[in-house]
Design an enzyme around this catalytic site. Structure first.
Site, PDB file in Angstrom:
ATOM      1  N   HIS A 119      39.810  34.691  70.040  1.00 54.43           N
ATOM      2  CA  HIS A 119      40.144  34.296  68.671  1.00 54.43           C
ATOM      3  C   HIS A 119      41.536  34.833  68.350  1.00 54.43           C
ATOM      4  CE1 HIS A 119      38.614  33.871  64.245  1.00 54.43           C
ATOM      5  NE2 HIS A 119      39.917  33.665  64.324  1.00 54.43           N
ATOM      6  N   GLU A 179      38.771  30.154  69.216  1.00 57.44           N
ATOM      7  CA  GLU A 179      38.481  30.120  67.793  1.00 57.44           C
ATOM      8  C   GLU A 179      39.773  30.319  67.007  1.00 57.44           C
ATOM      9  OE1 GLU A 179      34.090  32.298  68.040  1.00 57.44           O
ATOM     10  OE2 GLU A 179      35.813  33.387  67.227  1.00 57.44           O
ATOM     11  N   HIS A 227      28.265  36.005  65.546  1.00 56.86           N
ATOM     12  CA  HIS A 227      28.705  37.069  64.653  1.00 56.86           C
ATOM     13  C   HIS A 227      27.593  38.098  64.493  1.00 56.86           C
ATOM     14  CE1 HIS A 227      31.990  38.542  62.145  1.00 56.86           C
ATOM     15  NE2 HIS A 227      31.039  39.201  61.507  1.00 56.86           N
ATOM     16  N   HIS A 278      31.676  41.819  69.663  1.00 54.39           N
ATOM     17  CA  HIS A 278      31.697  43.212  69.220  1.00 54.39           C
ATOM     18  C   HIS A 278      30.518  44.007  69.779  1.00 54.39           C
ATOM     19  CE1 HIS A 278      32.706  46.576  66.583  1.00 54.39           C
ATOM     20  NE2 HIS A 278      31.403  46.677  66.352  1.00 54.39           N
TER      21      HIS A 278
END
Length: 247
Positions: A43, A72, A200, A224
């Protein structure tokens, strides 16, 4: 089977915090591919806080013919410095998929999706440009979103469900209401002809429950949590653990 696309942004964050080349994003990519992931996600942002345009180009040559490449970004963010803009970057590297996200410099991370009931007119020429390049087009949306039939009509092929609210509810101990909303949204999107991705704050703890609630889930993009878990478990072991959950 649901494709696992590993988001490599956090590798770049660690590298950028020190300068130099370590940890090396290409080595991380090869490790994930060797462990069996089906795709890699980046991203790039205009402020270049993590993945940079040169990383995007490097990975394009590394991944071609091996796994899917998902880029992204906000298609409306203008070129700035070394960042040429999402459309120009995609034109250079021709990723498998572009995921359109309405983020800005002021957001620490992506925290909401497009509203297809109001955003489709401005997205229409953007989607056409990416489709002309041969890119699959996915759009980041919130649970409860509308406008899926209209999205298909302008050439959008997938949505990516923003799963932050689900992950938050799961961490608090009761995600039933959120899961029901995500499942209903996914069903409507699929009936309209869209494939459904998700991403996410998905993790090893919450992914299995989410996948069970979303039949036909095409892809999950996880960065993450996966990179955090890899600090303790090792990158290859962590990728394999996610693949086991998805299987």
């Amino acid at each position: 089977m649901t494709v696992l696309s590993v988001n490599l942004n956090k590798i770049a964050v660690l590298r950028n915090s020190r300068g130099g080349h370590e940890p090396d994003i290409a080595t991380a990519a090869n490790t994930c591919i060797d462990a069996g992931c089906g795709g890699l996600t980046v991203h790039p942002r205009p402020d270049m806080r993590h993945v940079r345009p040169d990383d995007v180009r490097t990975l394009a040559g590394l991944l071609r013919g091996r796994v899917e490449y998902n880029i992204e970004g906000n298609p409306f963010a203008p070129a700035r410095g070394a960042y040429p803009g999402l459309i120009e970057l995609a034109r250079e590297v021709r990723p498998t998929q572009v995921t359109l996200v309405p983020d800005g410099d002021g957001q620490l991370t992506s925290d909401h999706g497009f509203d297809l009931t109001t955003d489709l007119p401005k997205l229409t020429p953007i989607v056409a440009a990416f489709r002309e390049m041969g890119c699959r087009v996915s759009v980041f949306v919130d649970a409860g979103g509308q406008g899926f039939e209209e999205a298909v009509a302008i050439g959008i092929q997938r949505i990516e469900l923003y799963t932050g609210p689900y992950a938050e509810a799961f961490a608090k101990g009761d995600a039933r209401s959120e899961l029901a909303s995500f499942a209903e949204t996914a069903q409507r999107a699929q009936r309209a002809g869209l494939a459904v991705n998700a991403g996410h704050d998905l993790s090893q703890a919450n992914l299995g429950t989410f996948k069970s609630a979303i039949p036909g889930l095409a892809e999950v993009s996880i960065g993450h949590a996966l990179i955090s878990e890899a600090l303790y478990q090792g990158m290859a072991n962590t990728v394999r653990a996610y693949l086991g959950i998805l299987a």
